[in-house]
Design an enzyme around this catalytic site. Structure first.
Site, PDB file in Angstrom:
ATOM      1  N   ASP A 139     -33.363  20.942  46.537  1.00 17.55           N
ATOM      2  CA  ASP A 139     -32.589  20.029  45.700  1.00 17.55           C
ATOM      3  C   ASP A 139     -32.769  20.235  44.202  1.00 17.55           C
ATOM      4  OD1 ASP A 139     -31.673  18.566  47.896  1.00 17.55           O
ATOM      5  OD2 ASP A 139     -33.389  17.223  47.861  1.00 17.55           O
ATOM      6  N   GLU A 154     -31.576  17.406  41.579  1.00 13.63           N
ATOM      7  CA  GLU A 154     -30.976  16.088  41.523  1.00 13.63           C
ATOM      8  C   GLU A 154     -31.264  15.453  40.164  1.00 13.63           C
ATOM      9  OE1 GLU A 154     -31.327  14.289  45.953  1.00 13.63           O
ATOM     10  OE2 GLU A 154     -33.239  14.639  44.950  1.00 13.63           O
ATOM     11  N   GLU A 213     -33.816  21.437  53.083  1.00 14.19           N
ATOM     12  CA  GLU A 213     -33.079  21.136  51.865  1.00 14.19           C
ATOM     13  C   GLU A 213     -33.837  21.649  50.647  1.00 14.19           C
ATOM     14  OE1 GLU A 213     -30.860  17.529  52.136  1.00 14.19           O
ATOM     15  OE2 GLU A 213     -31.373  16.979  50.083  1.00 14.19           O
TER      16      GLU A 213
END
Length: 306
Positions: free
Chosen positions: A129, A131, A127
């Site tokens: 990210d 965020e 992953e």
């Protein structure tokens, strides 16, 4: 999503407290900074906009998702959040979107734009990210960047979080957020300013398997805001995330080996130009608020790139 690491405070002895203080002095933001120096190059200008319905689809919460003239709105209330996913998977590329966040009380709420192969490799996925960690009205949003490799299924989550405040209010207008992932590095951009570069130090510390592009809004009350101190309060619902100006220029999982993702630099070389590096250093000097490499509570054997 990867759970946020515990607070750097509340350490059991004076020596770790002193070490923590030294680490934190490296990343306390300066209050007098106004805006970053120009990076001298705009990677987003080299990438065409992709219509949402040509590159993405709803993944969950369709009743909490609305597309209007190319702009996507997703929202969270007590019944559900919402998420979307790219139509194809990619093995490298430039992935961006303009986002606008909700003002006011948003504690516990995550608004995200990220790459993942969780559905393909559940419990053992990669992953990358971007965020936004929800906040209370008296504090700025935190943008969390993260990279992790081959997953969380065994409970041994090795996050590589770097968290930033921003030099602008992300609730006032749309701003562009992007990930450039190529075989040698990952670079995170905010309005074409590089804020973080994660180089490939070894195969064990770098994601190499194809990933999809996702966006979502969801309740992460257990960890999102000050390690779970403040929870989502549905008296303030709905919590809304807005996206537009989607940009994807990438090599799909089925692209030939000759496929090359866009470059971060005007010269086409890998890494960053000197001017881009100066802009990134300015951001990290003034707005970096957490760096996993400087966290004395982390096991650095698991993060050899530090």
């Amino acid at each position: 999503m990867v759970l946020s690491m515990p607070s750097l405070f509340c350490l059991p002895s004076m020596a770790p407290i002193f070490s923590s203080f030294l680490a934190l002095t490296l990343i306390i933001p300066l209050s007098n900074a106004q805006g970053p120096p120009s990076p001298g190059f705009s990677p987003s200008s080299r990438v065409s906009t992709v219509a949402f319905d040509k590159g993405f689809r709803n993944l969950w919460g369709p009743q909490h998702q609305k597309l209007d003239q190319g702009s996507l709105t997703i929202w969270l209330d007590k019944s559900s959040g919402s998420g979307f996913k790219s139509l194809r998977s990619y093995q490298s590329g430039y992935f961006g979107a303009a986002m606008k966040l909700q003002p006011g009380y948003t504690a516990g709420v995550i608004t995200s734009f990220y790459l993942s192969n969780n559905e393909e490799h559940p419990g053992n996925h990669d992953e990358i990210d971007i965020e936004f960690l929800g906040t209370t009205p008296d504090k700025p949003y935190t943008l969390q960047t993260n990279v992790y490799i081959r997953g969380s299924g065994d409970g041994n989550i090795i996050g590589r979080e770097m968290k930033f405040h921003l030099w602008f209010d992300p609730t006032k207008d749309y701003h562009n957020y992007a990930i450039l992932w190529n075989p040698s590095e990952i670079i995170f951009f905010v309005d074409d300013v590089p804020i973080r570069r994660y180089p490939r130090m070894s195969d064990a510390t770098f994601p190499t398997r194809p990933m999809w592009v996702y966006g979502s809004i969801w309740d992460a009350s257990s960890w999102a805001t000050e390690n779970g101190r403040y929870k989502a309060d549905y008296n303030y619902q709905p919590f809304v995330g807005r996206y537009t100006n989607f940009k994807v220029s990438a090599c799909t999982a089925n692209s030939p080996a000759s496929c090359s993702p866009p470059s971060a630099t005007p010269s086409g070389s890998s890494s960053l130009s000197r001017q881009q590096a100066l802009a990134m250093n300015w951001v990290q000097k003034n707005y970096l608020v957490y760096d996993y490499c400087h966290d004395p509570k982390r096991d650095h054997i698991q993060i050899p790139e530090c």
